[in-house]
Design a protein around this motif. Structure first.
Motif, PDB file in Angstrom:
ATOM      1  N   GLU A   1      50.775  33.297 -42.011  1.00 34.35           N
ATOM      2  CA  GLU A   1      52.150  32.991 -42.365  1.00 34.35           C
ATOM      3  C   GLU A   1      52.330  32.825 -43.876  1.00 34.35           C
ATOM      4  O   GLU A   1      53.451  32.799 -44.378  1.00 34.35           O
ATOM      5  N   SER A   2      51.193  32.721 -44.582  1.00 28.33           N
ATOM      6  CA  SER A   2      51.310  32.603 -46.043  1.00 28.33           C
ATOM      7  C   SER A   2      51.539  33.949 -46.700  1.00 28.33           C
ATOM      8  O   SER A   2      51.847  34.035 -47.882  1.00 28.33           O
ATOM      9  N   VAL A   3      51.369  35.055 -45.945  1.00 30.43           N
ATOM     10  CA  VAL A   3      51.573  36.396 -46.509  1.00 30.43           C
ATOM     11  C   VAL A   3      53.067  36.639 -46.573  1.00 30.43           C
ATOM     12  O   VAL A   3      53.761  36.473 -45.559  1.00 30.43           O
ATOM     13  N   PRO A   4      53.583  37.029 -47.703  1.00 32.10           N
ATOM     14  CA  PRO A   4      55.053  37.204 -47.829  1.00 32.10           C
ATOM     15  C   PRO A   4      55.602  38.213 -46.850  1.00 32.10           C
ATOM     16  O   PRO A   4      56.705  38.018 -46.336  1.00 32.10           O
TER      17      PRO A   4
ATOM     18  N   ALA B   1      58.274  36.579 -44.228  1.00 33.39           N
ATOM     19  CA  ALA B   1      59.687  36.942 -44.401  1.00 33.39           C
ATOM     20  C   ALA B   1      60.280  37.547 -43.138  1.00 33.39           C
ATOM     21  O   ALA B   1      61.468  37.855 -43.115  1.00 33.39           O
ATOM     22  N   ASN B   2      59.494  37.675 -42.043  1.00 31.16           N
ATOM     23  CA  ASN B   2      60.022  38.300 -40.818  1.00 31.16           C
ATOM     24  C   ASN B   2      61.009  37.343 -40.159  1.00 31.16           C
ATOM     25  O   ASN B   2      60.690  36.178 -39.914  1.00 31.16           O
ATOM     26  N   PRO B   3      62.255  37.777 -39.809  1.00 28.18           N
ATOM     27  CA  PRO B   3      63.269  36.879 -39.214  1.00 28.18           C
ATOM     28  C   PRO B   3      62.849  36.324 -37.842  1.00 28.18           C
ATOM     29  O   PRO B   3      63.095  35.136 -37.525  1.00 28.18           O
ATOM     30  N   GLY B   4      62.212  37.174 -37.042  1.00 24.60           N
ATOM     31  CA  GLY B   4      61.789  36.697 -35.706  1.00 24.60           C
ATOM     32  C   GLY B   4      60.763  35.596 -35.829  1.00 24.60           C
ATOM     33  O   GLY B   4      60.814  34.614 -35.078  1.00 24.60           O
TER      34      GLY B   4
ATOM     35  N   LEU C   1      60.943  31.649 -34.486  1.00 21.31           N
ATOM     36  CA  LEU C   1      59.907  30.995 -33.681  1.00 21.31           C
ATOM     37  C   LEU C   1      59.384  29.767 -34.396  1.00 21.31           C
ATOM     38  O   LEU C   1      59.115  28.731 -33.746  1.00 21.31           O
ATOM     39  N   ARG C   2      59.234  29.863 -35.720  1.00 22.69           N
ATOM     40  CA  ARG C   2      58.711  28.714 -36.453  1.00 22.69           C
ATOM     41  C   ARG C   2      59.714  27.557 -36.399  1.00 22.69           C
ATOM     42  O   ARG C   2      59.348  26.392 -36.249  1.00 22.69           O
TER      43      ARG C   2
END
Length: 730
Positions: free
Chosen positions: A292-295, A299-302, A306-307
């Motif tokens: 999740e640290s990868v941009p 940056a994924n909306p889905g 979920l987060r």
């Protein structure tokens, strides 16, 4: 010093003196040259010259004149070329042919015509004399074809030898001159040359035109064949390679290459971007939290949705945990919902990573496809260029052959039109007439030339011989060049009896004796005190007459009442004892070597003249003469005599005279006319001046004084001697 003297300008009198001195040579050369000129003039066969004046201009065809043609047709060598053509052998042979000189030549030169008698024919057969035409005298009818050709060539050579062409300044008019021993033949040839020249030029023009037309026709046929072959090759190549569509394709290919290159750059940039993302997520595969640290993933909306849901589920569990226990159905349901969301999150991250990998693989495949397409278009473009280059080469070959063929056809038409045009325009301005007087020999001119040349050669030879002769001959020139006074000049003595050393004693009335009296006078008047107390007589080289001058000058001084001591200071080649016939057993050398002086002084026939001979020749003359004993001897002798005269060896041969000159109050340098050179005399004077010897002056011996010489009146005593004899007889 000598060089500066030699560079002085000669006076006009000096030139006249040289001419007068060698006047016999000048007259002899003059007479020889004049006689040769007269004999040559008389013996020369008269030559007559006939002249034709013609106007020569370069012909220009009016059909081909355009603007500026006059400038382009100018030829700076045209007139010189025509002059050489007129004098050529071809023109001369045409004159022979045109005038039929083989039939009429002997009419103009009857003396060259062979005799027809038997004896004459035999004489001709064995004769080696050639006629003027350059072949042996033989009748034309009796000649073989080869001999006749040679005879005609000889006549042509005679015409060329007598022919000359000269332009008249600033015009196109020429003088055609012909020289011959027959005036009528000269006029005939001069008039015939102009016609022969124009006919020869026409013949040369026709011949060259025929050759040019034949060559150009042959070349045109060759070029036509080459043109046809080249056109066939071009047509075949176009059909085989579809050249018509290639030209259109060549116009499209550059645009296509540009478009593909742009797309390839974009694909390459996209591939590098996807590759960087893929490499980044590949390192954290299986680590959802780290992913999740990868941009690109964060940056994924889905995933962001979920987060947020997971955050809310965790918050709800914390709130329910305050109310319920872990095993409460509500807590279990809440934990199950959270686990379901986390699983879904992991699945979404895995899907996103797979999507990134798919994007990278797709961009790489796209880049490869574009690269292969670009390479294919480049290859196709190169092939098209090669085909079009070959096509261009074939097309240029066709065009070149077409141009050559067209040019040859134009030249053929021009040559056909100008074939019979005259290359040179010639007008006879003035016909040659039979000359009345010969041009050679010119008697008056030859005589004047002989006179002038004879004088120039005679005078030039006189000056040349005088330039080569460096010996002393002229007292005036001696004083000018050496810068030293000439005290006297003695004449040459030709008699055998008495000897020249005894002239003052036995031939006192001769010119030579008088010259010694004059020398005595110059010596007595050389200073305000009279004659010097001691006098050294020396010379630059041997044979100058030192002993002769010493003995006669001593006798002349005794006749003037002086008591004279004559000393022989030449300890190497003494002669005074032979002149006076005295013993030389004891003398100066024995005294200087330590002997007694009892028999040193020897009496002579004259009571006022005492002699000291040299004595035996010593091994060391220079050392004896430089001794103090010799100084004391001179000091003693000066008290008993009015003057001491010392004969000495030459200056340039040894050092004795230099030593002696420092011990005597005066020195007299002798030079012999026509023997001693100016260089030798100058060296001797320099040697005396370097040691500061008291040089009194020069005496020139054995001078041949001729009446008419510039110094005759000053140094000749012949008339005086005769006058004295006449007075004595009276």
């Amino acid at each position: 010093m000598n060089q500066s003297m030699d560079q002085q300008d000669l006076h006009l009198r000096d030139y006249l003196r040289i001419i007068s001195k060698r006047r016999n040579l000048v007259v002899a050369v003059f007479l020889v040259v004049v006689v040769v000129a007269v004999l040559k003039t008389v013996a020369t066969t008269p030559l007559y010259q006939a002249t034709t004046r013609v106007l020569i201009e370069k012909a220009v065809n009016a059909k081909f004149i355009d603007q500026g043609a006059a400038y382009r047709s100018w030829d700076p060598y045209f007139l010189e070329t025509q002059m050489e053509v007129i004098k050529s052998k071809a023109v001369a042979l045409r004159v022979v042919e045109k005038l039929r000189l083989e039939d009429i030549y002997y009419n103009y030169f009857p003396k060259q015509k062979p005799k027809e008698g038997l004896l004459e024919r035999l004489g001709t057969l064995f004769s080696d004399n050639d006629s003027e035409s350059g072949v042996k005298a033989k009748s034309v009818a009796a000649m073989t074809p080869e001999e006749k050709v040679g005879w005609l060539n000889g006549i042509a050579g005679q015409i060329r030898g007598g022919l000359s062409v000269a332009p008249i300044n600033d015009t196109n008019v020429f003088r055609i001159n012909f020289v011959s021993t027959n005036p009528e033949f000269a006029a005939l040839i001069a008039n015939a040359v102009s016609n022969a020249y124009i006919e020869k030029m026409l013949e040369m023009k026709l011949n060259s035109t025929r050759v040019a037309l034949a060559w150009m026709t042959e070349k045109a046929e060759e070029e036509a064949a080459k043109l046809e072959a080249a056109e066939g090759k071009l047509q075949a190549y176009m059909e085989k390679n579809q050249i018509v569509t290639i030209e259109n394709r060549l116009a499209v290919t550059p645009q296509e290459l540009s478009q593909i290159s742009t797309q390839l750059i974009t694909a390459e940039s996209k591939r590098k971007e996807n590759e960087a993302r893929y490499r980044q997520v590949s390192r954290i595969a299986g680590q959802p939290d780290a992913a999740e640290s990868v941009p690109a993933i964060a940056a994924n909306p889905g995933l962001q949705t979920l987060r947020a849901e997971i955050f809310k589920a965790e918050q709800a569990i914390r709130e329910l945990s305050n109310k319920f226990g872990r095993k409460h159905p509500t807590m279990i349901k809440a934990n199950n919902d959270l686990q379901a969301l986390q699983k879904k999150r992991r699945q979404e991250i895995a899907r996103l990573i797979e999507g990134i990998r798919n994007d990278y693989e797709l961009s790489r495949a796209n880049e490869k496809s574009l690269s292969e397409q670009l390479q294919r278009v480049k290859t196709e473009a190169l092939q098209l260029n090669q085909k079009f280059i070959q096509f261009g080469a074939l097309r240029r070959e066709v065009e070149t052959n077409q141009q050559l063929y067209d040019s040859l056809m134009i030249k053929i038409k021009e040559q056909s039109l100008t074939q019979e045009t005259q290359p040179v325009n010639l007008w006879v301005v003035e016909d040659a007439t039979t000359p009345r007087s010969p041009i050679s020999p010119r008697k008056a001119r030859n005589l004047m030339l002989g006179i002038v040349l004879g004088l120039m050669l005679g005078v030039g030879l006189a000056f040349f011989l005088d330039y080569l002769d460096h010996s002393i001959k002229d007292p005036l020139e001696v004083e000018r060049r050496l810068g030293t006074a000439v005290l006297g000049v003695t004449t040459r003595w030709e008699e055998q009896d008495p000897p020249v050393e005894l002239v003052m004693s036995k031939a006192a009335q001769t010119p030579l004796a008088e010259s010694f009296r004059a020398l005595r006078t110059s010596l007595l008047l050389s200073s305000s005190e009279g004659a010097p107390a001691s006098l050294l007589i020396t010379s630059s080289v041997a044979g100058a007459g030192k002993t002769t001058t010493a003995t006669n000058l001593a006798k002349a001084l005794t006749q003037a009442g002086k008591r004279v001591l004559l000393m022989d200071g030449d300890l190497r080649k003494p002669r005074l004892h032979k002149v006076f016939r005295k013993s030389n057993r004891n003398g100066l050398s024995t005294y200087l070597a330590g002997g007694s002086g009892e028999s040193l002084l020897q009496k002579t026939d004259d009571d006022k003249l005492v002699l000291i001979t040299s004595g035996p020749i010593p091994p060391n003359p220079a050392e004896l003469l430089s001794s103090q004993r010799f100084d004391r001897l001179l000091e003693t002798l000066r008290k008993d005599f009015d003057i001491i005269i010392c004969d000495s060896p030459p200056l340039l041969s040894c050092a004795d005279s230099q030593i002696l000159s420092s011990k005597f109050t005066s020195t007299l340098l002798l030079v012999r006319a026509r023997l001693t050179t100016y260089e030798e005399a100058a060296r001797a004077i320099k040697m005396l001046r370097d040691i500061k010897a008291p040089l009194l002056g020069l005496v020139i011996n054995a001078m041949e004084i001729r009446k008419g010489d510039s110094y005759y009146q000053y140094y000749s005593y012949g008339s005086y001697g005769v006058y004295g004899q006449e007075n004595d007889e009276a």
